[in-house]
Design an enzyme around this catalytic site. Structure first.
Site, short mmCIF file in Angstrom:
data_model
loop_
_atom_site.label_atom_id
_atom_site.label_comp_id
_atom_site.label_asym_id
_atom_site.label_seq_id
_atom_site.Cartn_x
_atom_site.Cartn_y
_atom_site.Cartn_z
N SER A 1 -2.79 -7.63 0.54
CA SER A 1 -3.53 -7.27 1.74
C SER A 1 -3.19 -8.23 2.89
CB SER A 1 -5.03 -7.23 1.43
OG SER A 1 -5.73 -6.53 2.42
N HIS B 1 -6.95 -0.07 -3.32
CA HIS B 1 -6.37 -1.18 -2.55
C HIS B 1 -6.27 -2.47 -3.39
CE1 HIS B 1 -5.40 -3.57 0.95
NE2 HIS B 1 -6.44 -4.36 0.75
#
Length: 279
Positions: free
Chosen positions: A103, A255
């Site tokens: 991320s 994610h």
């Protein structure tokens, strides 16, 4: 904590950075793990036991997250955080590094490669942040208001750790008390919210395509097909702009790849590092 880990703080770039270092005399390569926004080295707790068998591993709490210091004088820009990681690795005298970023950590990896491309042999980007602009001026100006950090804290309390995890994961059944508490712990003190307020001001936005195209380091991109935080189309665009890259998509995955798919991610990393071909 396990006996073969050296953990602690190093003063680098005017801030105390928390790290966990797993030496491995049998490996010439060192993997450097960089977590995402609102996270910490805790993110990689499932991957580290796999990686440390094959490689030397350094996991870093990026300021102001995790156990790293929260300092009102530190500049929380991506470039400065990247410089901090570079200086930390230099203090260990590390060579032949493999940078892995999840991320926001992926954006820090890209900043490191932009600043000092020769530092890493290869890089792995797990659902990397990309193409985000700088915060809008009204928000930046608001961050100078006294007690603005209380609004940041209020926003965080409203969204909550469990909701954030649900948004990050495809498989909600893996959410448990250990996970919730692990992500919540760094946010129990007010200092983090003061630092996050500073970060709103300092964060300069993700690297533009023009700079990404100059990065020649071999990069492996791994994405979840159900990533709501950084959608797959971002990964596809990033794989085009990084001229020496390969994109792998994991099905039924969100994610938080290090939480949902640590074993698969490890095997892809191992294969990528074993392959001397680029791209």
């Amino acid at each position: 904590m396990e006996q073969n880990v050296v953990s602690g703080y190093k003063p680098v770039n005017n801030i105390d950075v928390y790290y966990e270092f797993y030496p491995n005399q049998a490996s010439e390569q060192t993997i450097v793990l960089l977590h995402g926004f609102l996270s910490s080295t805790f993110t990689f707790r499932h991957m580290i036991p796999l990686l440390k068998k094959e490689f030397q591993v350094l996991s870093v709490d990026l300021p102001p997250f995790g156990k790293s210091a929260k300092c009102s004088r530190y500049k929380y820009s991506y470039q400065n955080i990247a410089q901090t990681v570079i200086k930390l690795t230099e203090s260990f005298g590390l060579q032949k590094m493999i940078l892995i970023g999840h991320s926001m950590g992926g954006q820090i990896v890209l900043n490191i490669l932009h600043l000092k491309q020769e530092i890493a042999e290869k890089a792995i980007l797990l659902c990397s942040s990309a193409y985000l602009k700088r915060s809008k001026m009204p928000l930046i100006l608001s961050s100078y208001l006294p007690y603005f950090h209380r609004f940041v804290k209020y926003w965080f309390a409203r969204t909550g750790v469990e909701k954030n995890l649900q948004a990050s994961l495809y498989n909600h059944s893996i959410i448990n008390e250990e996970m919730i508490n692990g992500y919540l712990e760094p946010f129990l003190q007010d200092e983090i919210f003061v630092a996050l307020t500073r970060m709103i001001r300092d964060r300069e936005g993700d690297l533009p395509a023009k700079i990404l195209k100059q990065i020649k380091t071999p990069c492996l991109l791994i994405w979840g097909d159900h990533d709501k935080s950084v959608p797959l189309k971002i990964g596809e665009k990033l794989s085009k702009d990084l001229t020496n890259s390969k994109l792998i998509v994991l099905e039924k995955t969100g994610h938080a790849l290090p939480e949902e798919r640590p074993i698969e991610v490890y095997h892809y990393i191992k294969g990528f590092l074993a392959n001397n071909q680029t791209g």
